[in-house]
Structure formats: structure tokens, C-alpha cells
Scaffold this active site. Structure first.
Site, mmCIF file in Angstrom:
data_model
loop_
_atom_site.group_PDB
_atom_site.id
_atom_site.type_symbol
_atom_site.label_atom_id
_atom_site.label_comp_id
_atom_site.label_asym_id
_atom_site.label_seq_id
_atom_site.Cartn_x
_atom_site.Cartn_y
_atom_site.Cartn_z
ATOM 1 N N CYS A 179 0.864 -1.183 0.000
ATOM 2 C CA CYS A 179 0.000 0.000 0.000
ATOM 3 C C CYS A 179 0.899 1.231 0.000
ATOM 4 O O CYS A 179 2.070 1.158 -0.420
ATOM 5 C CB CYS A 179 -0.989 -0.033 1.164
ATOM 6 S SG CYS A 179 -0.246 0.004 2.811
ATOM 7 N N ARG A 183 -3.264 -0.533 5.614
ATOM 8 C CA ARG A 183 -3.904 -1.603 4.844
ATOM 9 C C ARG A 183 -3.044 -2.838 4.629
ATOM 10 O O ARG A 183 -3.484 -3.963 4.911
ATOM 11 C CB ARG A 183 -4.356 -1.048 3.474
ATOM 12 C CG ARG A 183 -5.478 -0.050 3.567
ATOM 13 C CD ARG A 183 -5.652 0.719 2.285
ATOM 14 N NE ARG A 183 -4.493 1.570 2.008
ATOM 15 C CZ ARG A 183 -4.280 2.237 0.900
ATOM 16 N NH1 ARG A 183 -5.163 2.144 -0.084
ATOM 17 N NH2 ARG A 183 -3.218 2.999 0.749
ATOM 18 N N ASP A 188 -8.029 4.209 1.115
ATOM 19 C CA ASP A 188 -6.943 4.599 2.014
ATOM 20 C C ASP A 188 -7.558 5.144 3.306
ATOM 21 O O ASP A 188 -8.203 6.190 3.296
ATOM 22 C CB ASP A 188 -6.112 5.682 1.325
ATOM 23 C CG ASP A 188 -4.885 6.052 2.121
ATOM 24 O OD1 ASP A 188 -4.842 5.736 3.329
ATOM 25 O OD2 ASP A 188 -3.977 6.659 1.540
HETATM 26 P P1 4NP Z 1 -1.708 2.840 4.168
HETATM 27 O O1 4NP Z 1 -2.253 4.224 4.717
HETATM 28 O O2 4NP Z 1 -1.180 3.102 2.784
HETATM 29 O O3 4NP Z 1 -2.899 1.954 4.182
HETATM 30 O O4 4NP Z 1 -0.639 2.406 5.133
HETATM 31 C C1 4NP Z 1 -1.467 5.382 4.714
HETATM 32 C C2 4NP Z 1 -0.590 5.620 5.740
HETATM 33 C C3 4NP Z 1 0.157 6.779 5.770
HETATM 34 C C4 4NP Z 1 0.013 7.709 4.742
HETATM 35 C C5 4NP Z 1 -0.863 7.458 3.717
HETATM 36 C C6 4NP Z 1 -1.599 6.293 3.697
HETATM 37 N N1 4NP Z 1 0.754 8.919 4.768
HETATM 38 O O5 4NP Z 1 0.509 9.787 3.901
HETATM 39 O O6 4NP Z 1 1.612 9.090 5.643
#
Ligand code: 4NP
Length: 146
Positions: free
Chosen positions: A8, A14, A117
Site C-alpha cells: 500500500c 492496509r 486509504d
Molecule cells: P496505508 O495508509 O497506505 O494503508 O498504510 C497510509 C498511511 C500513511 C500515509 C498514507 C496512507 N501517509 O501519507 O503518511
């Protein structure tokens, strides 16, 4: 042994859930598959998964608390038999990196859509939906590996 990498953006919401759910099924069913997860971004290297993901996992008897964030590397694309992107943007970033054995998680199961997300969700709300989407798709993905 077959290997699968879930990717991800941050590797804290996720893909840790996908890894944890897959590990649970692999253990329960004695499958010969190795799984891991990573993020395309570098903001959360070394961090534990986000608290809401740890909580929704625990509510479903999945322990992801020991996982730590890492960024996907070019070598991963060679090392893993299958690279699974959680959404379209992850898919496109991985394609740009040269990933070949690349499929979106939503291809499996009945959701047929991107896993949203949850990083900017308000609190815990929505994490249960994210969990059930990922669980359904990972279950189907592993069924297809048999
Ligand atoms: P993930 O969620 O891709 O599901 O782990 C996110 C976690 C952090 C960020 C974006 C999405 N971020 O911009 O820091």
C-alpha cells in the site's frame, strides 16, 4: 515456497492487515506460502501499524502489532512471486518501478474495487469495512494459490 508481497502507500494501515490476515490463514491451513508487506512511501519506516488497524485486527483475532513499516525496494519485485497492490495508485507506482507479477487485491473476491486509504478516516469508523474487504480478497487470493 510461493511468496506474496502486499503493498500500500504507508505500510501502516492496509497492507499490514493483508499480511496479518494471510499469515493467519496460512498457519491455520498449513499452506506453503510466505507473505510480507511494504509501502511505496518512506514516511513510516520502522513504525508499528496504525492503532485502528491494530484494533480492528485484534477484534478479528489477528495480531499485527509486531509488524514494522518498510518501503518497497526494487529487489522485492524480483524476490516475490506475486506483488499485490491495495489500490490503483499503488499499482501504478509499482508498475513504474518495473513490477511484473502485479495484481490489484480487488481483483480477488467479490468487491472488485480498490481498498480505500483509511489514513484520513475520522477515527475508527470505516476500518471494519476495510478489514472485511481485505479479508474477503485475501481469502480468495489464497484459495487460488492451492
Ligand atoms: P496505508 O495508509 O497506505 O494503508 O498504510 C497510509 C498511511 C500513511 C500515509 C498514507 C496512507 N501517509 O501519507 O503518511
Amino acid at each position: 515456497m510461493k511468496s506474496i508481497l502486499f503493498v500500500c502507500l504507508g505500510n501502516i494501515c492496509r497492507s499490514p492487515l493483508a499480511q496479518g490476515i494471510a499469515e493467519k490463514i496460512i498457519n491455520e491451513e498449513g499452506l506453503d506460502i510466505r507473505v510480507d508487506s511494504a509501502g511505496t512511501g518512506n514516511w513510516h519506516i520502522g513504525e508499528a501499524p496504525c492503532e485502528h488497524s491494530i484494533k480492528v485486527a485484534a477484534l478479528n483475532s489477528v495480531d499485527i502489532s509486531a509488524q514494522r513499516g518498510r518501503q518497497v525496494e526494487a529487489a522485492d519485485l524480483e524476490a516475490f512471486d506475486l506483488i499485490i497492490a491495495l489500490d490503483q495508485s499503488n499499482y501504478e507506482n509499482l508498475k513504474k518501478m518495473g513490477a511484473e507479477n502485479l495484481v490489484k487485491l480487488g481483483h480477488f473476491g467479490h468487491f472488485n474495487e480498490d481498498v480505500p486509504d483509511p489514513f484520513f478516516f475520522e477515527g475508527f469508523e470505516g476500518f471494519d469495512k476495510v478489514f472485511s474487504m481485505i479479508e474477503s480478497c485475501v481469502t480468495e487470493l489464497l484459495k487460488e494459490q492451492k
